[in-house]
Design a protein around this motif. Structure first.
Motif, mmCIF file in Angstrom:
data_model
loop_
_atom_site.group_PDB
_atom_site.id
_atom_site.type_symbol
_atom_site.label_atom_id
_atom_site.label_comp_id
_atom_site.label_asym_id
_atom_site.label_seq_id
_atom_site.Cartn_x
_atom_site.Cartn_y
_atom_site.Cartn_z
ATOM 1 N N PRO A 152 0.821 -1.225 0.000
ATOM 2 C CA PRO A 152 0.000 0.000 0.000
ATOM 3 C C PRO A 152 0.853 1.273 0.000
ATOM 4 O O PRO A 152 0.613 2.194 -0.783
ATOM 5 C CB PRO A 152 -0.829 -0.128 1.276
ATOM 6 N N GLU A 153 1.921 1.286 0.849
ATOM 7 C CA GLU A 153 2.676 2.538 0.940
ATOM 8 C C GLU A 153 3.789 2.631 -0.104
ATOM 9 O O GLU A 153 4.341 3.707 -0.324
ATOM 10 C CB GLU A 153 3.261 2.727 2.346
ATOM 11 N N ARG A 154 4.110 1.502 -0.764
ATOM 12 C CA ARG A 154 5.240 1.544 -1.701
ATOM 13 C C ARG A 154 4.826 1.491 -3.179
ATOM 14 O O ARG A 154 5.663 1.670 -4.067
ATOM 15 C CB ARG A 154 6.178 0.358 -1.427
ATOM 16 N N ALA A 155 3.544 1.286 -3.450
ATOM 17 C CA ALA A 155 3.100 1.107 -4.848
ATOM 18 C C ALA A 155 3.559 2.264 -5.733
ATOM 19 O O ALA A 155 4.057 2.052 -6.849
ATOM 20 C CB ALA A 155 1.580 0.966 -4.891
ATOM 21 N N GLN A 156 3.446 3.493 -5.237
ATOM 22 C CA GLN A 156 3.819 4.658 -6.055
ATOM 23 C C GLN A 156 5.310 4.644 -6.386
ATOM 24 O O GLN A 156 5.715 4.881 -7.539
ATOM 25 C CB GLN A 156 3.463 5.962 -5.337
ATOM 26 N N SER A 157 6.137 4.334 -5.403
ATOM 27 C CA SER A 157 7.595 4.352 -5.661
ATOM 28 C C SER A 157 7.987 3.231 -6.622
ATOM 29 O O SER A 157 8.880 3.411 -7.456
ATOM 30 C CB SER A 157 8.360 4.219 -4.337
ATOM 31 N N TYR A 158 7.296 2.086 -6.564
ATOM 32 C CA TYR A 158 7.576 1.011 -7.530
ATOM 33 C C TYR A 158 7.210 1.498 -8.939
ATOM 34 O O TYR A 158 7.963 1.308 -9.896
ATOM 35 C CB TYR A 158 6.774 -0.251 -7.202
ATOM 36 N N PHE A 159 6.064 2.157 -9.050
ATOM 37 C CA PHE A 159 5.617 2.656 -10.359
ATOM 38 C C PHE A 159 6.595 3.708 -10.881
ATOM 39 O O PHE A 159 7.008 3.664 -12.038
ATOM 40 C CB PHE A 159 4.211 3.259 -10.250
ATOM 41 N N ASP A 160 7.013 4.620 -9.989
ATOM 42 C CA ASP A 160 7.938 5.686 -10.393
ATOM 43 C C ASP A 160 9.305 5.135 -10.802
ATOM 44 O O ASP A 160 10.047 5.783 -11.544
ATOM 45 C CB ASP A 160 8.117 6.691 -9.247
ATOM 46 N N SER A 161 9.637 3.921 -10.375
ATOM 47 C CA SER A 161 10.944 3.337 -10.714
ATOM 48 C C SER A 161 10.942 2.714 -12.107
ATOM 49 O O SER A 161 11.968 2.212 -12.572
ATOM 50 C CB SER A 161 11.308 2.242 -9.689
ATOM 51 N N GLY A 162 9.757 2.719 -12.769
ATOM 52 C CA GLY A 162 9.675 2.187 -14.139
ATOM 53 C C GLY A 162 8.963 0.856 -14.248
ATOM 54 O O GLY A 162 8.761 0.326 -15.344
ATOM 55 N N LEU A 163 8.568 0.291 -13.100
ATOM 56 C CA LEU A 163 7.822 -0.971 -13.125
ATOM 57 C C LEU A 163 6.395 -0.706 -13.601
ATOM 58 O O LEU A 163 5.776 0.276 -13.172
ATOM 59 C CB LEU A 163 7.840 -1.603 -11.739
ATOM 60 N N ARG A 164 5.883 -1.539 -14.475
ATOM 61 C CA ARG A 164 4.545 -1.327 -15.034
ATOM 62 C C ARG A 164 3.637 -2.548 -14.901
ATOM 63 O O ARG A 164 2.443 -2.462 -15.188
ATOM 64 C CB ARG A 164 4.648 -0.948 -16.514
ATOM 65 N N ALA A 165 4.196 -3.665 -14.530
ATOM 66 C CA ALA A 165 3.377 -4.868 -14.365
ATOM 67 C C ALA A 165 3.743 -5.510 -13.023
ATOM 68 O O ALA A 165 4.923 -5.565 -12.672
ATOM 69 C CB ALA A 165 3.637 -5.850 -15.502
ATOM 70 N N ILE A 166 2.734 -5.932 -12.299
ATOM 71 C CA ILE A 166 2.968 -6.472 -10.950
ATOM 72 C C ILE A 166 2.160 -7.753 -10.779
ATOM 73 O O ILE A 166 0.999 -7.827 -11.196
ATOM 74 C CB ILE A 166 2.587 -5.430 -9.865
#
Ligand code: SF4
Length: 329
Positions: free
Chosen positions: A106-120
């Motif tokens: 919940p708290e890290r989803a944005q930072s993962y997205f901002d790092s270039g990850l697009r599929a989870i």
């Protein structure tokens, strides 16, 4: 779309997809994988971000365009964000994915997205909090589901749920899982339990043949869908009344390996030609200097001659794989 990767085998298959394990460490202790939790293995440290950059650059120059970061639990690496940023900025890499147990999502989803990850891909083996706790060793179902919603909200293009199908544990939850995708644009895939070196008794107790669940899909009006470019092994189904999809990863199914399109590299730099193969091929000595890249590419291409046509699970040969955390499944 014709795949122009240079990495191919003698069975005519192409390999544009690299599953890159970045750690063996996992903070969960799932009953079908690490029932006693992660036991620190001796030996070299895991690859550094610099070694990983050299590795992925070589694969990208050979035509690899999809990378999945796996573990253990990849996000337990303190430098995970820097690692993801580095890999997603390598020319030729068009799809960045990762697999997680949803810890702190919940708290890290944005930072993962901002790092270039697009599929989870998020592991959820039960929607019953008590059973989830029993399977994973953690009372975190609420956090993980909230994490899935957060991943959708921040804009992940592909949100998938991995659910290992376990007889006598979650095989009675099909309708609950279907309800989960009714209003969520996610793809929930049931994964047929696979035999590994460590889980034979558990496998015999809990394996559900994929045909059982495939029939239940058909009974409920779910329709098989076309396979997307670079897609993993799942077969997917859609239903007009559902926002999401359901799927099946059935390694025991006939011709499962005929569409194999992925290679794996372990967190210590070994290339594994198959999930159920007999060991890896050490690439790490060729990750020590940028000038080694041509030698590294030649080595990868030459090793493809050893890729087997399929796994041999049907004959009880799970290869050297003790548990799936050691190579990220
Ligand atoms: S089991 Fe091995 S050959 Fe079969 S799809 Fe998986 S990696 Fe490919």
């Amino acid at each position: 779309m014709e795949d122009n990767t240079l990495i191919g085998d003698r069975f005519g298959r192409r390999f544009p997809y690299l599953r890159l394990s970045v750690t063996d460490v996992c903070n969960f202790s799932c009953s079908y994988c690490l029932p006693d939790g992660y036991q620190k293995a001796h030996g070299d440290e895991f690859m550094s971000v610099l070694e990983i950059r050299r590795l992925v650059t070589a694969f990208a120059e050979l035509g690899t365009w999809k990378i999945r970061l796996t573990g253990g639990e990849p996000t337990v690496r303190p430098d995970f964000i820097k690692l993801a940023q580095t890999v997603s900025s390598i020319p030729g890499i068009r799809r960045m994915a990762f697999t997680t147990n949803g810890y702190k999502l919940p708290e890290r989803a944005q930072s993962y997205f901002d790092s270039g990850l697009r599929a989870i891909n998020v592991s959820i083996d039960s929607l019953d909090p008590r059973k989830f706790h029993e399977i994973t060793g953690h009372d975190r179902l609420g956090e993980v589901v909230e994490g899935v919603n957060a991943a959708l909200n921040v804009g992940f293009e592909n949100v998938k749920i991995n659910t290992v199908l376990l007889k006598g544990v979650n095989d009675d939850e099909l309708d609950g899982f279907l309800a989960f995708v009714e209003n969520r644009p996610v793809s929930l895939r049931f994964i047929e339990l696979m035999q590994t070196g460590d889980n034979l008794t558990y496998f015999r107790q809990h394996h559900v043949p994929s045909t059982v669940i495939r029939n239940k899909f058909a009974e409920r009006g779910w329709v098989l869908q076309e396979r997307a470019d670079g897609a993993g092994p799942a077969v997917e189904y859609a239903h007009p009344s559902y926002a999401g999809r359901i799927g099946l990863i059935a390694p025991y199914a006939k011709d499962f390996c005929s569409t194999c399109n992925r290679l794996r590299v372990s967190a210590r730099g070994s290339l594994h030609l198959c999930l159920f193969g007999n060991g890896g091929h050490d690439l790490r000595p060729l990750l020590q200097d940028d000038v080694q890249i041509d030698e590294l590419k030649d080595k990868v291409l030459s090793l493809m001659q050893f890729k087997r046509s399929s796994h041999f699970l049907h004959s009880g040969d799970a290869g050297v794989r003790q548990h799936l955390a050691s190579i990220g499944g």
